[in-house]
Design a protein around this motif. Structure first.
Motif, PDB file in Angstrom:
ATOM      1  N   GLU B  78      39.480  42.104  22.569  1.00  0.00           N
ATOM      2  CA  GLU B  78      38.664  42.932  23.312  1.00  0.00           C
ATOM      3  C   GLU B  78      37.333  41.896  24.092  1.00  0.00           C
ATOM      4  O   GLU B  78      36.138  42.515  23.677  1.00  0.00           O
ATOM      5  N   THR B  79      37.422  41.050  24.762  1.00  0.00           N
ATOM      6  CA  THR B  79      36.494  40.547  25.430  1.00  0.00           C
ATOM      7  C   THR B  79      36.577  40.802  26.932  1.00  0.00           C
ATOM      8  O   THR B  79      36.063  40.252  27.939  1.00  0.00           O
ATOM      9  N   TRP B  80      37.399  41.744  27.299  1.00  0.00           N
ATOM     10  CA  TRP B  80      37.634  42.022  28.621  1.00  0.00           C
ATOM     11  C   TRP B  80      36.555  43.034  29.267  1.00  0.00           C
ATOM     12  O   TRP B  80      35.674  43.191  28.769  1.00  0.00           O
ATOM     13  N   PHE B  81      36.657  42.970  30.567  1.00  0.00           N
ATOM     14  CA  PHE B  81      35.555  43.479  31.662  1.00  0.00           C
ATOM     15  C   PHE B  81      35.965  44.772  31.890  1.00  0.00           C
ATOM     16  O   PHE B  81      36.751  45.200  32.564  1.00  0.00           O
ATOM     17  N   TYR B  82      35.378  46.016  31.360  1.00  0.00           N
ATOM     18  CA  TYR B  82      35.767  47.137  31.413  1.00  0.00           C
ATOM     19  C   TYR B  82      34.605  47.826  32.766  1.00  0.00           C
ATOM     20  O   TYR B  82      33.547  47.289  32.893  1.00  0.00           O
ATOM     21  N   PRO B  83      35.210  48.673  33.502  1.00  0.00           N
ATOM     22  CA  PRO B  83      36.563  49.272  33.452  1.00  0.00           C
ATOM     23  C   PRO B  83      37.408  48.445  34.355  1.00  0.00           C
ATOM     24  O   PRO B  83      37.128  47.770  35.298  1.00  0.00           O
ATOM     25  N   ARG B  86      38.250  53.014  38.199  1.00  0.00           N
ATOM     26  CA  ARG B  86      37.789  54.284  37.839  1.00  0.00           C
ATOM     27  C   ARG B  86      38.887  55.454  37.478  1.00  0.00           C
ATOM     28  O   ARG B  86      38.555  56.420  36.905  1.00  0.00           O
ATOM     29  N   PRO B  89      39.682  53.739  32.884  1.00  0.00           N
ATOM     30  CA  PRO B  89      38.308  53.145  32.631  1.00  0.00           C
ATOM     31  C   PRO B  89      38.614  52.550  31.156  1.00  0.00           C
ATOM     32  O   PRO B  89      38.036  51.845  30.366  1.00  0.00           O
ATOM     33  N   GLY B  90      39.677  53.134  30.357  1.00  0.00           N
ATOM     34  CA  GLY B  90      39.838  52.562  29.018  1.00  0.00           C
ATOM     35  C   GLY B  90      40.659  51.064  28.901  1.00  0.00           C
ATOM     36  O   GLY B  90      40.730  50.520  27.882  1.00  0.00           O
ATOM     37  N   TYR B 398      28.268  45.228  38.060  1.00  0.00           N
ATOM     38  CA  TYR B 398      29.372  45.763  37.314  1.00  0.00           C
ATOM     39  C   TYR B 398      29.488  45.735  35.867  1.00  0.00           C
ATOM     40  O   TYR B 398      29.878  46.361  34.695  1.00  0.00           O
ATOM     41  N   TYR B 399      29.512  44.553  35.289  1.00  0.00           N
ATOM     42  CA  TYR B 399      29.764  43.953  34.263  1.00  0.00           C
ATOM     43  C   TYR B 399      28.879  43.520  33.264  1.00  0.00           C
ATOM     44  O   TYR B 399      29.019  43.326  32.059  1.00  0.00           O
ATOM     45  N   PRO B 424      35.963  46.206  39.878  1.00  0.00           N
ATOM     46  CA  PRO B 424      37.160  46.893  39.462  1.00  0.00           C
ATOM     47  C   PRO B 424      37.891  47.192  40.540  1.00  0.00           C
ATOM     48  O   PRO B 424      37.829  47.121  41.950  1.00  0.00           O
ATOM     49  N   CYS B 427      37.392  49.409  43.938  1.00  0.00           N
ATOM     50  CA  CYS B 427      36.257  50.153  44.085  1.00  0.00           C
ATOM     51  C   CYS B 427      35.493  49.705  45.317  1.00  0.00           C
ATOM     52  O   CYS B 427      34.271  50.391  45.588  1.00  0.00           O
TER      53      CYS B 427
END
Lengths: 137, 453
Positions: B78-83, B86, B89-90, B398-399, B424, B427
């Protein structure tokens, strides 16, 4: 011509199972290992990844398991008592995923699962809002 | 101003002309060039991103909604860059994606849909260069190959960086970094040193070094193509850069050595077949005795170099083995395999009660060249990198807070710069499709709904 020897693999002469002796455990190992197919113990020695003593009668009763094994017809032999756990199978490496909310220096990151409502366009609302109001973080 | 600079000491001169805080006050080298990046994974993307760092407007085209596969690759945590987009987004984008996609615009397009072709040709007409790294013939099968692109834009410079290239017996094979290292022959001399009766054991370079380095060859070829077009011929160019072929470039003298003498270069692990002492030695103590992290609990390592006769004698005296200094007084003596098998263990014996920092201090005082092997945490906090602006924190729109590589080289007048790591998926659809090919917002929304873009 140099003889080509596969040091980290052993085909059991009794049950024909192919035991893959993973480098993490067997790279520099002297001792018994157990065949995953028929549970027979063998003694062997490795130095620097090379098998220097070929499998022979076991010495003592202690042993370690192969990393992976399969039958003669390529069916996997896996599970407790058959193959060893992955070398990094500890809580440190395979613990519950933890969502990041801040970077290692403690500042906010968009690094947690978001919902469509969390978004402002493609960016995270929380971050865009902070930008709008000029907060320094 | 120039007169003033010329009077500065060299360090101050460099600091002034390469001032990392003034990058955005200067023009960009490739400003005005537009590059389409129809790429995935690392090799193709980084070739385009290198041009983006120099100021080209790089537009990356990805599969609608999910983006390219590299966004969903390792590391799995869980080090990911969300999202990721669009629409989704999960999910997040893997950190592995960011190094190869700096400064790009991110749009989406499904090339296979007939409605997408016209949009694609429209973009090609207004583009200077393009990069692909799909399998051979894929774009031709989709009717958007070089022939079609050249027809709509004869000035296009197109680089295709496939695995094995467009012809030859291996042309249909896919490639990836480790395969490139294997096919190029690099593994024949990377890995554990040979024992007396064995040929050693190969070791891969864990990072995608062939992708990143051959991507640099591709971007060099594209710059050559643009130069030739703009100053000589006025027409475009089509490049084919095979990943595995590029990897043979990194086998250095092994090929001419074999060609001249038939000698096949072998593995020699962390030592060196050419000069001695020049290798990595293990220190006996960890630098973090109270850490519970396995990477920090392990003992440190240090590079040591002392190959001149004087340095070698000095090193042997330092470690308390003047006998070895006399025994192997000339370089020809000590570069032999048996000599190395005696010398390196003696150095490691000296280091067995030291951390890598202590060892480095001792070697430095004695005038021996050495460098401790840094963990990535230590490299990230290294003042040399931070002061030069090679690595650093930046505030991503964004992040959020991101630590990353910035630019690897300096230019005084038109320096490269990092604007953003990535964005993203899709975008920039609104901006690019409106600004570059004049689609309306309604048209964009409609095509997004149909997953054409």
């Amino acid at each position: 011509m140099t003889e080509f020897k596969i040091s980290l693999m052993y085909d059991c002469p009794k049950c024909k199972a192919r035991n893959f002796l993973d480098p993490y455990s067997y790279w520099d190992y002297k001792g018994n290992f157990k065949c995953s197919g028929c549970d027979v113990l063998y003694y062997a020695e490795w130095e620097n990844g090379q098998r220097v003593v070929d499998p022979e009668a076991p010495k003592g009763t202690d042993f370690i398991l192969p990393g992976y094994a399969e039958t003669e017809d390529l069916k996997p032999l896996s599970g407790p008592g058959k193959t060893s756990a992955p070398p990094f199978a500890s809580a440190t490496f395979l613990g519950k995923p933890k969502n990041c909310t801040v970077s290692v220096r403690g500042k906010l990151v968009a690094c947690t699962q978001l919902t469509p409502e969390d978004l402002d366009g493609s960016a995270w609302k929380r971050i865009t809002a902070q930008r709008t109001y000029g907060k320094s973080w | 101003m120039t007169e003033h600079l010329d009077k500065l000491p060299f360090e101050d001169y460099c600091k002034t002309i390469f001032n990392k805080d003034a990058l955005f006050d200067k023009p960009e080298s490739l400003n005005g060039y537009r590059v389409l990046s129809c790429t995935q994974y690392i090799l193709g993307p980084c070739a385009a991103a290198y041009l983006g760092e120099l100021g080209a407007e790089v537009i990356k085209i990805e599969v609608p909604r999910l983006g390219e596969p590299m966004r969903h690759c390792s590391p799995y945590n869980e080090t990911w860059f969300y999202p990721v987009s669009r629409w989704n987004p999960g999910r997040g984008t893997s950190p592995a994606f960011q190094g190869a996609n700096h400064n790009e615009y991110f749009i989406t397009m499904d090339y296979r849909k007939p409605e997408a072709k016209e949009i694609f040709y429209n973009l090609v007409q207004k583009t200077d260069a393009m990069v692909w790294n799909y399998r051979p013939g894929t774009f031709d099968r989709w009717k958007i190959g070089y022939g079609a692109c050249k027809e709509v834009n004869p000035r296009i410079v197109l680089a295709w960086c496939g695995g094995f290239g467009g012809f030859g017996p291996g042309r249909n094979w896919a490639s990836y970094d480790i395969l490139g290292q294997a096919k190029g022959g690099v593994f024949s001399f990377t890995g554990h040193r040979a024992g007396r009766a064995s040929a050693g054991f190969p070791s891969k370079h864990t990072t995608w070094i062939m992708d990143y380095s051959i991507g640099m060859l591709v971007s060099t070829a594209m710059l050559a193509g643009l130069y030739w077009r703009d100053t000589v011929s006025g027409v475009g160019n089509y490049f084919e850069c095979s990943q595995v072929q590029g990897s043979t470039r990194y086998t250095e003298y092994a090929l001419p050595l074999w060609g001249r003498s038939g000698v096949v270069r072998m593995r020699w692990g962390n030592w060196d077949t050419e000069i001695c002492v020049n290798g990595i030695c293990a220190c006996g103590l960890t630098s973090y005795p109270h850490s519970d992290h396995p990477a920090e609990q392990e003992e440190g390592y240090i590079c040591v170099q002392a190959y001149t006769d004087e340095d070698f004698a000095n090193l042997m005296n330092l470690i308390g083995r003047p006998d070895l200094g006399k025994k192997y007084a000339t370089h020809d003596d000590r570069v032999e395999a048996l000599a190395q098998e005696e010398i390196y263990p003696a150095i490691e014996d000296f280091l067995k009660d030291k951390t890598k920092e202590e060892a480095n201090r001792i070697f430095s005082i004695a005038g021996i060249i050495s460098q401790p092997l840094l963990t990535i945490m230590e490299a990230a906090n290294c003042d040399h990198w931070l002061e030069r602006g090679a690595l650093g924190w930046y505030d991503d729109p964004y992040y959020g807070d991101v630590f990353t590589q910035k630019v690897m080289y300096k230019m005084s007048e038109s320096p490269p710069r990092l604007k953003h790591v990535h964005r993203p998926v899709g975008c920039d659809n609104e901006e690019i499709y409106q600004r570059v090919i004049g689609l309306s917002a309604d048209q964009i929304r409609e095509m997004e709904a149909k997953e054409i873009i």
